[in-house]
Design a protein around this motif. Structure first.
Motif, short mmCIF file in Angstrom:
data_model
loop_
_atom_site.label_atom_id
_atom_site.label_comp_id
_atom_site.label_asym_id
_atom_site.label_seq_id
_atom_site.Cartn_x
_atom_site.Cartn_y
_atom_site.Cartn_z
N SER A 132 3.15 8.68 -4.56
CA SER A 132 3.63 7.52 -3.81
C SER A 132 2.44 6.74 -3.30
O SER A 132 1.42 7.31 -2.92
CB SER A 132 4.50 7.95 -2.62
OG SER A 132 4.76 6.84 -1.78
N VAL A 133 2.61 5.41 -3.28
CA VAL A 133 1.55 4.57 -2.72
C VAL A 133 1.32 4.91 -1.25
O VAL A 133 0.24 4.66 -0.71
CB VAL A 133 1.90 3.08 -2.93
CG1 VAL A 133 3.04 2.66 -2.00
CG2 VAL A 133 0.68 2.20 -2.76
N GLU A 137 -2.29 4.96 1.57
CA GLU A 137 -2.38 3.99 2.64
C GLU A 137 -1.98 4.61 3.98
O GLU A 137 -1.42 5.71 4.02
CB GLU A 137 -1.45 2.79 2.34
CG GLU A 137 -1.79 2.09 1.02
CD GLU A 137 -0.78 1.02 0.66
OE1 GLU A 137 0.22 0.87 1.40
OE2 GLU A 137 -0.98 0.33 -0.35
N ASP A 176 4.79 2.20 -6.37
CA ASP A 176 4.92 1.46 -5.12
C ASP A 176 6.42 1.38 -4.83
O ASP A 176 7.19 2.22 -5.31
CB ASP A 176 4.27 0.08 -5.30
CG ASP A 176 3.78 -0.52 -3.99
OD1 ASP A 176 4.42 -0.26 -2.94
OD2 ASP A 176 2.78 -1.25 -4.01
N GLN A 223 -1.24 3.69 -10.98
CA GLN A 223 -0.44 3.12 -9.89
C GLN A 223 0.38 1.96 -10.45
O GLN A 223 -0.15 1.13 -11.19
CB GLN A 223 -1.32 2.62 -8.74
CG GLN A 223 -0.48 1.99 -7.61
CD GLN A 223 -1.29 1.62 -6.39
OE1 GLN A 223 -2.25 2.31 -6.05
NE2 GLN A 223 -0.91 0.55 -5.74
N SER A 225 2.90 -1.18 -9.32
CA SER A 225 3.31 -1.97 -8.16
C SER A 225 4.13 -3.16 -8.61
O SER A 225 3.88 -3.73 -9.68
CB SER A 225 2.09 -2.47 -7.38
OG SER A 225 1.34 -1.39 -6.86
N PHE A 229 4.89 -8.09 -2.48
CA PHE A 229 5.11 -7.09 -1.43
C PHE A 229 6.03 -7.68 -0.38
O PHE A 229 5.67 -8.60 0.36
CB PHE A 229 3.79 -6.68 -0.77
CG PHE A 229 4.00 -5.71 0.36
CD1 PHE A 229 4.29 -4.37 0.11
CD2 PHE A 229 3.94 -6.14 1.69
CE1 PHE A 229 4.50 -3.48 1.14
CE2 PHE A 229 4.15 -5.26 2.72
CZ PHE A 229 4.43 -3.92 2.45
#
Length: 237
Positions: A132-133, A137, A176, A223, A225, A229
């Protein structure tokens, strides 16, 4: 005689895990899917067998690993996908929820990997981790979940280095924001804009590209995404 391709997928009854399982079935794999509630899955296929197991319960994992799976010796793909998240200030997370997340995200993948590695070495197979992103972060109120994902990311990287000498390919897939029922227990969810989230079948497509052709090289980490966002808070009833 061609040996049946066999895969073992956790969290296989819904979301990303179900999309991966359906892709594998279309590709000719016999898929053993692990999930907590097999009865809630509507997808049926001769090559898709669901096995009930609560992967947050180590005793159930022990029982699972001792089950007689006819094609166990032919397993060449292990997909660690099962997961859930509770987001809250650290002092508000109950010990039960913390243990459940630790067992599901760390203990279960490590136990299953240890159990199947000898078979995967013999078959020069693959292990795929769905990360998971959040594990890359800082996530407000996602302290436990994000930390566990960061831990399993590192485990996947360690395994890549350890197992490549035996011909076992290890991939870490880091999605993401993906539109699944993962957000059922959270106070936020993907935005309505379709460019702001991924769909489970898109994750499955990436994995399909990785596994269906053996090109003599490995992509250890990807990754994925969405273009934009955007999140939105759920409306309070």
């Amino acid at each position: 005689m061609t040996v049946q391709k066999v895969a073992f997928v956790t969290g296989a009854s819904r979301g990303i895990g179900l999309s991966i399982s359906q892709m594998l079935v279309r590709s000719g794999y016999k898929v053993y899917g692990i999930c907590k509630h097999p009865e809630k899955c509507d997808f049926k296929h001769d090559l898709f067998q669901l096995i009930g197991c609560d992967l947050s319960n180590s005793k159930e994992i022990d029982h699972l690993m001792n089950q007689q799976i006819l094609e166990k010796k032919d397993i060449s793909l292990l997909v660690h996908n099962a997961g859930l998240a509770y987001f809250a200030p650290v002092e508000e997370l109950s010990s039960e929820k913390i243990r459940e997340m630790v067992n599901l995200h760390i203990t279960a993948p490590m136990l299953l990997t240890s159990h199947f590695t000898r078979i995967l070495k013999q078959n020069q197979g693959r292990i795929i981790f769905i990360g998971s992103v959040a594990g890359k972060e800082i996530s407000p109120w996602g302290n436990v979940y994000a930390s566990l994902k960061a831990g399993i990311h590192h485990y996947a990287r360690e395994l890549f280095a350890e197992l490549r000498k035996f011909g076992v390919k290890v991939h870490l897939i880091i999605p993401d924001i993906t539109k699944t029922d993962f957000y059922n227990y959270l106070n936020f969810e993907p935005d309505d804009d379709p460019k702001s989230y991924l769909l489970p079948n898109q994750i499955a497509e990436v994995i399909e590209d990785l596994i269906l052709e053996d090109k003599g090289w490995v992509v250890p980490e990807i990754q994925i995404s969405p273009e934009l966002f955007k999140l939105k808070r759920k409306k309070q009833n």
